[in-house]
Enzyme design. Sequence first.
Site, PDB file in Angstrom:
ATOM      1  N   GLY A  27      40.735  45.548  46.067  1.00  0.00           N
ATOM      2  CA  GLY A  27      40.233  46.911  46.001  1.00  0.00           C
ATOM      3  C   GLY A  27      39.543  47.309  47.288  1.00  0.00           C
ATOM      4  NE  ARG A  84      43.776  45.372  42.982  1.00  0.00           N
ATOM      5  CZ  ARG A  84      42.477  45.108  42.965  1.00  0.00           C
ATOM      6  NH1 ARG A  84      42.035  43.930  43.354  1.00  0.00           N
ATOM      7  NH2 ARG A  84      41.611  46.033  42.570  1.00  0.00           N
ATOM      8  CG  ASP A 131      36.903  35.865  42.533  1.00  0.00           C
ATOM      9  OD1 ASP A 131      37.971  35.860  41.881  1.00  0.00           O
ATOM     10  OD2 ASP A 131      36.129  34.889  42.573  1.00  0.00           O
ATOM     11  CB  THR A 154      34.200  43.375  46.168  1.00  0.00           C
ATOM     12  OG1 THR A 154      34.167  43.793  44.785  1.00  0.00           O
ATOM     13  CG2 THR A 154      33.208  42.248  46.361  1.00  0.00           C
ATOM     14  CG  ASP A 210      33.680  44.664  41.447  1.00  0.00           C
ATOM     15  OD1 ASP A 210      33.536  45.883  41.221  1.00  0.00           O
ATOM     16  OD2 ASP A 210      34.775  44.086  41.413  1.00  0.00           O
ATOM     17  CG  ASP A 221      32.465  40.199  41.712  1.00  0.00           C
ATOM     18  OD1 ASP A 221      32.619  40.279  42.951  1.00  0.00           O
ATOM     19  OD2 ASP A 221      33.411  40.327  40.917  1.00  0.00           O
ATOM     20  NE  ARG A 271      36.644  41.337  39.334  1.00  0.00           N
ATOM     21  CZ  ARG A 271      36.946  40.278  40.051  1.00  0.00           C
ATOM     22  NH1 ARG A 271      38.201  39.993  40.302  1.00  0.00           N
ATOM     23  NH2 ARG A 271      36.005  39.499  40.537  1.00  0.00           N
TER      24      ARG A 271
END
Length: 322
Positions: free
Chosen positions: A10, A71, A102, A125, A127, A129, A171
């Site tokens: 992303g 992707r 990730d 990202t 996120d 994460d 996510r």
Amino acid sequence: MKIGVLTSGGDAPGMNAAIRAAVRQADALGHEAWGIHRGYQGLLEGDMAPLPSRACANILQRGGTMLQTARCPEFHEPATRAKAAGNLKAAGIEALVVIGGDGSFRAAEALQREHGVACAGIPGTIDNDLAGTERTLGFDTALNTAVEAIDRIRDTASSHGRLFLVEVMGRSSGMLAVHTALACGAEAVLYPESPDDSYEVLVSQLEASWLRGKRSSIVVVAEGDTVGRAMAVGERLKRDHPLDLRVVVLGHVQRGGSPSAMDRIWGSRWGAEAVRRLDRGESGFYLGEVGGALVAQPIAMVLEPQPVPPGDLGRLVATLAR
């Protein structure tokens, strides 16, 4: 040395800052930067070309990624990674700067372990994460975008005495949801890592707010929440309780837009540092930030469990919503 640069997964605000810094640091050290378009998909298709310093003019303030991204699920296959490594060798590219999250780092870890490709990672990202870093590119911008949107929604919620469920991205992580909820003064937050993540707890929180005299509420919902996404939670609340309720899904608006100053700064620092370390012969790492300091982590750390939002933040949302 030829150094390839790609963005994968992303898109995130700040990726262009990292590209710009990597390319210009490579130029300053006498290396040749190559841009690989569309991430690992472009690497498989040989979609790569020299990326001179001047090609990165006026991209610092732009969202998205000038190299584009995609992707590439087939990169999970060993034969696919072998083909990618062969493409790099054929182009004479000796090192790779991977800007992504990730999945992008897992692919880089396998590429280095299996084929000896010198890889350096930059966390990109929204996120936030990734293990080993308290910051990822795009998180600060996405957080501010979500907060600005909810501030506007709050005006309507107050005017109509209405409950809004606002879904944010992330996510399977609740990092963005919890920070957004705290920053916008939400009455509640639903996120997957919460020990109190249940429909019944949400209802009790809303009832307590009503008894305290609140006639409008904002509930932030993480897209990966175990209770359900905002639309599902909203339908259940409408069925069980007579509420004037609306659902807003912020979606991809959180990904785009001009990066914040912090995302520009860290993208620039990480992009330059990745190339400096590759120049010194280092590889198999990704960069991050811990306690305000720039750090480098072994790229294998991406295989560890993702971090969870600090527990005190979720509790603080409830305390301050009184």
